[in-house]
Write a protein that holds these residues in place. Sequence first.
Motif, mmCIF file in Angstrom:
data_model
loop_
_atom_site.group_PDB
_atom_site.id
_atom_site.type_symbol
_atom_site.label_atom_id
_atom_site.label_comp_id
_atom_site.label_asym_id
_atom_site.label_seq_id
_atom_site.Cartn_x
_atom_site.Cartn_y
_atom_site.Cartn_z
ATOM 1 N N HIS A 1 -3.033 9.228 6.910
ATOM 2 C CA HIS A 1 -4.302 8.793 7.506
ATOM 3 C C HIS A 1 -4.068 7.502 8.297
ATOM 4 N N VAL A 2 -3.584 7.641 9.511
ATOM 5 C CA VAL A 2 -3.294 6.487 10.356
ATOM 6 C C VAL A 2 -4.178 6.555 11.601
ATOM 7 N N THR A 3 -4.900 5.485 11.872
ATOM 8 C CA THR A 3 -5.738 5.394 13.062
ATOM 9 C C THR A 3 -5.185 4.313 13.978
ATOM 10 N N LEU A 4 -4.974 4.664 15.240
ATOM 11 C CA LEU A 4 -4.463 3.736 16.241
ATOM 12 C C LEU A 4 -5.595 3.324 17.172
ATOM 13 N N LEU A 5 -5.834 2.030 17.264
ATOM 14 C CA LEU A 5 -6.891 1.499 18.124
ATOM 15 C C LEU A 5 -6.250 0.637 19.198
ATOM 16 N N ALA B 1 -16.577 0.072 5.532
ATOM 17 C CA ALA B 1 -15.554 0.312 4.509
ATOM 18 C C ALA B 1 -14.721 1.562 4.795
ATOM 19 N N ALA B 2 -14.389 1.773 6.060
ATOM 20 C CA ALA B 2 -13.700 3.003 6.473
ATOM 21 C C ALA B 2 -12.194 2.951 6.244
ATOM 22 N N TYR B 3 -11.634 1.749 6.060
ATOM 23 C CA TYR B 3 -10.175 1.614 5.999
ATOM 24 C C TYR B 3 -9.746 0.838 4.761
ATOM 25 N N ASP B 4 -8.545 1.194 4.278
ATOM 26 C CA ASP B 4 -7.953 0.506 3.129
ATOM 27 C C ASP B 4 -7.025 -0.620 3.579
ATOM 28 N N ALA C 1 0.851 -1.204 0.000
ATOM 29 C CA ALA C 1 0.000 0.000 0.000
ATOM 30 C C ALA C 1 0.881 1.246 0.000
ATOM 31 N N PRO C 2 1.594 1.502 -1.092
ATOM 32 C CA PRO C 2 2.554 2.604 -1.110
ATOM 33 C C PRO C 2 1.933 3.992 -1.159
ATOM 34 N N ARG D 1 -5.734 4.677 3.973
ATOM 35 C CA ARG D 1 -6.358 4.788 5.295
ATOM 36 C C ARG D 1 -6.011 3.519 6.090
ATOM 37 N N ILE D 2 -5.124 3.681 7.070
ATOM 38 C CA ILE D 2 -4.569 2.546 7.816
ATOM 39 C C ILE D 2 -5.163 2.494 9.219
ATOM 40 N N LEU D 3 -5.601 1.305 9.628
ATOM 41 C CA LEU D 3 -6.029 1.064 11.004
ATOM 42 C C LEU D 3 -5.045 0.097 11.644
ATOM 43 N N ASP D 4 -4.390 0.523 12.733
ATOM 44 C CA ASP D 4 -3.487 -0.347 13.486
ATOM 45 C C ASP D 4 -4.232 -0.838 14.716
ATOM 46 N N VAL D 5 -4.630 -2.099 14.684
ATOM 47 C CA VAL D 5 -5.440 -2.703 15.740
ATOM 48 C C VAL D 5 -4.528 -3.211 16.850
ATOM 49 N N GLY D 6 -4.827 -2.825 18.091
ATOM 50 C CA GLY D 6 -3.952 -3.189 19.190
ATOM 51 C C GLY D 6 -2.633 -2.450 19.097
#
Length: 207
Positions: A65-69, A104-107, A37-38, A43-48
């Motif tokens: 666009h990085v989301t940390l969960l 469909a919020a994340y790629d 995903a260059p 839109r990245i979700l990092d789970v944990g």
Amino acid sequence: MDRIAHWERVYQTKRPEEVSWFQVDAALSRELILRVAPDPATRILDVGAGASRLVDGLLTNGYTHVTLLDIAPAALATTGVRLGATSAVRTIPGDVLSLEFPAAAYDLWHDRAVFHFLTDPADRGRYLAQLRRALRPGGLVIIATFAEDGPTRCSGLEVTRYSAESLHATLGAGFSLIDGQRELHTTPSGAQQAFTYAVFRLDPDVT
């Protein structure tokens, strides 16, 4: 077990560099993301996400666009102090099994910290339902777990160990296995732990 209390206690009583899963540089995760995903607008979700430094590397490589969960607010607070204010990063405290994700919020969905702790098939089912909802059709998944010869416990909890192939079988129909890699992680105490990393694509025709 109260999962929130368990992980909040871990991050309140230990510094990030004291936990066994600490990485100075989350190199393999970052390299896999850069390869599959260059686009920096992914839109990245990092789970944990915990206090992982993966986000630092993603920001350095221009991702916006990085989301940390994470289930432990204390972990996200530690990351916030380290990074400072940045509009490129959003944090979400909560349990991935029960959050209400927009469709469909994340790629790209990344997880190096959660899936191998889901020893109950019902919890794995809830996780996969969340994944299918939150990820866009055609989106990418990177999951890292303890390998089949890795530890059987972590942070006092039982884990389930996987190969790339058994992870693929667990995810089920609709996911294509793109890549599988092995990593020997050296803990802060000097022990080595075997990890499996697997990259999947969600079927673009999934509904």
